[in-house]
Design a protein around this motif. Structure first.
Motif, mmCIF file in Angstrom:
data_model
loop_
_atom_site.group_PDB
_atom_site.id
_atom_site.type_symbol
_atom_site.label_atom_id
_atom_site.label_comp_id
_atom_site.label_asym_id
_atom_site.label_seq_id
_atom_site.Cartn_x
_atom_site.Cartn_y
_atom_site.Cartn_z
ATOM 1 N N HIS A 112 1.031 -1.178 0.127
ATOM 2 C CA HIS A 112 -0.003 0.030 0.010
ATOM 3 C C HIS A 112 0.762 1.252 0.026
ATOM 4 O O HIS A 112 0.415 2.359 0.104
ATOM 5 N N ASP A 113 2.175 1.166 -0.165
ATOM 6 C CA ASP A 113 3.028 2.158 -0.288
ATOM 7 C C ASP A 113 2.633 3.070 0.877
ATOM 8 O O ASP A 113 2.858 4.426 0.866
ATOM 9 N N GLU A 114 2.809 2.750 2.070
ATOM 10 C CA GLU A 114 2.784 3.420 3.213
ATOM 11 C C GLU A 114 4.101 4.268 3.476
ATOM 12 O O GLU A 114 5.154 3.624 3.310
ATOM 13 N N ARG A 115 3.906 5.654 3.639
ATOM 14 C CA ARG A 115 5.008 6.347 3.264
ATOM 15 C C ARG A 115 5.524 7.078 4.802
ATOM 16 O O ARG A 115 6.434 7.867 4.922
ATOM 17 N N PHE A 116 4.688 6.625 5.669
ATOM 18 C CA PHE A 116 4.869 7.326 7.082
ATOM 19 C C PHE A 116 4.898 6.359 8.092
ATOM 20 O O PHE A 116 4.157 5.130 8.038
ATOM 21 N N GLY A 117 5.670 6.428 9.179
ATOM 22 C CA GLY A 117 5.553 5.500 10.175
ATOM 23 C C GLY A 117 6.493 4.217 10.298
ATOM 24 O O GLY A 117 7.009 3.911 9.189
ATOM 25 N N ILE A 118 6.250 3.722 11.284
ATOM 26 C CA ILE A 118 6.990 2.084 11.323
ATOM 27 C C ILE A 118 6.135 0.954 11.103
ATOM 28 O O ILE A 118 5.072 1.194 11.819
ATOM 29 N N TRP A 119 6.617 0.155 10.200
ATOM 30 C CA TRP A 119 5.418 -0.904 9.843
ATOM 31 C C TRP A 119 6.353 -2.172 9.588
ATOM 32 O O TRP A 119 7.272 -2.091 8.955
ATOM 33 N N GLY A 120 6.000 -3.128 10.282
ATOM 34 C CA GLY A 120 6.860 -4.302 10.306
ATOM 35 C C GLY A 120 8.231 -4.232 10.747
ATOM 36 O O GLY A 120 9.098 -4.897 10.202
ATOM 37 N N GLY A 121 8.651 -3.447 11.495
ATOM 38 C CA GLY A 121 9.853 -2.852 12.120
ATOM 39 C C GLY A 121 10.612 -2.160 11.472
ATOM 40 O O GLY A 121 11.865 -2.031 11.642
ATOM 41 N N LEU A 122 10.380 -1.660 10.189
ATOM 42 C CA LEU A 122 10.939 -0.771 9.205
ATOM 43 C C LEU A 122 10.378 0.648 9.091
ATOM 44 O O LEU A 122 9.219 0.868 9.125
ATOM 45 N N SER A 123 11.507 1.634 9.106
ATOM 46 C CA SER A 123 11.203 3.036 8.910
ATOM 47 C C SER A 123 10.885 3.141 7.445
ATOM 48 O O SER A 123 10.996 2.444 6.814
ATOM 49 N N GLU A 124 10.288 4.433 7.237
ATOM 50 C CA GLU A 124 10.073 4.959 5.607
ATOM 51 C C GLU A 124 11.254 4.613 4.723
ATOM 52 O O GLU A 124 11.186 4.010 4.008
ATOM 53 N N ARG A 125 12.472 5.149 5.480
ATOM 54 C CA ARG A 125 13.599 4.964 4.660
ATOM 55 C C ARG A 125 13.951 3.511 4.507
ATOM 56 O O ARG A 125 14.549 3.212 3.257
ATOM 57 N N GLU A 126 13.831 2.888 5.424
ATOM 58 C CA GLU A 126 14.363 1.326 5.206
ATOM 59 C C GLU A 126 13.289 0.668 4.450
ATOM 60 O O GLU A 126 13.759 -0.111 3.588
ATOM 61 N N ARG A 127 12.106 0.835 4.229
ATOM 62 C CA ARG A 127 11.242 0.224 3.484
ATOM 63 C C ARG A 127 11.457 0.768 1.996
ATOM 64 O O ARG A 127 11.377 0.030 0.902
ATOM 65 N N ARG A 128 11.968 2.072 1.749
ATOM 66 C CA ARG A 128 12.252 2.489 0.310
ATOM 67 C C ARG A 128 13.545 1.630 -0.201
ATOM 68 O O ARG A 128 13.658 1.351 -1.130
#
Length: 85
Positions: free
Chosen positions: A62-78
């Motif tokens: 869902h291209d979540e751009r804010f917050g910690i999701w699944g233990g990763l920050s926005e930068r880490e998810r990118r």
């Protein structure tokens, strides 16, 4: 039969994993820190969460751009998405 509820802009999503998420039982502000704020507390909660993988999968899909999701920050998810591409 799986329960389906409207979420985020009218999309229907299965949320059974969200009901089991540890973050639902903690302070939501720690998962959406101010710019430059610490993510340590949220990531510590994620480490013990049984639905961490489902959460990360949801955030990526869902291209979540804010917050910690699944233990990763926005930068880490990118970074993760770039490596997968």
């Amino acid at each position: 039969m799986t329960e389906v509820f409207p979420l985020f802009g009218g999309f229907d999503e299965e949320i059974s994993w969200q009901e089991r998420a540890l973050c639902a039982q903690t302070d939501p502000e720690s998962f959406f820190p101010e710019k430059g704020g610490s993510t340590r507390e949220a990531k510590r909660v994620c480490l013990a969460c049984e639905v961490k993988a489902e959460c990360l999968e949801y955030a990526l899909a869902h291209d979540e751009r804010f917050g910690i999701w699944g233990g990763l920050s926005e930068r880490e998810r990118r970074r993760l998405k770039k490596k997968a591409a």
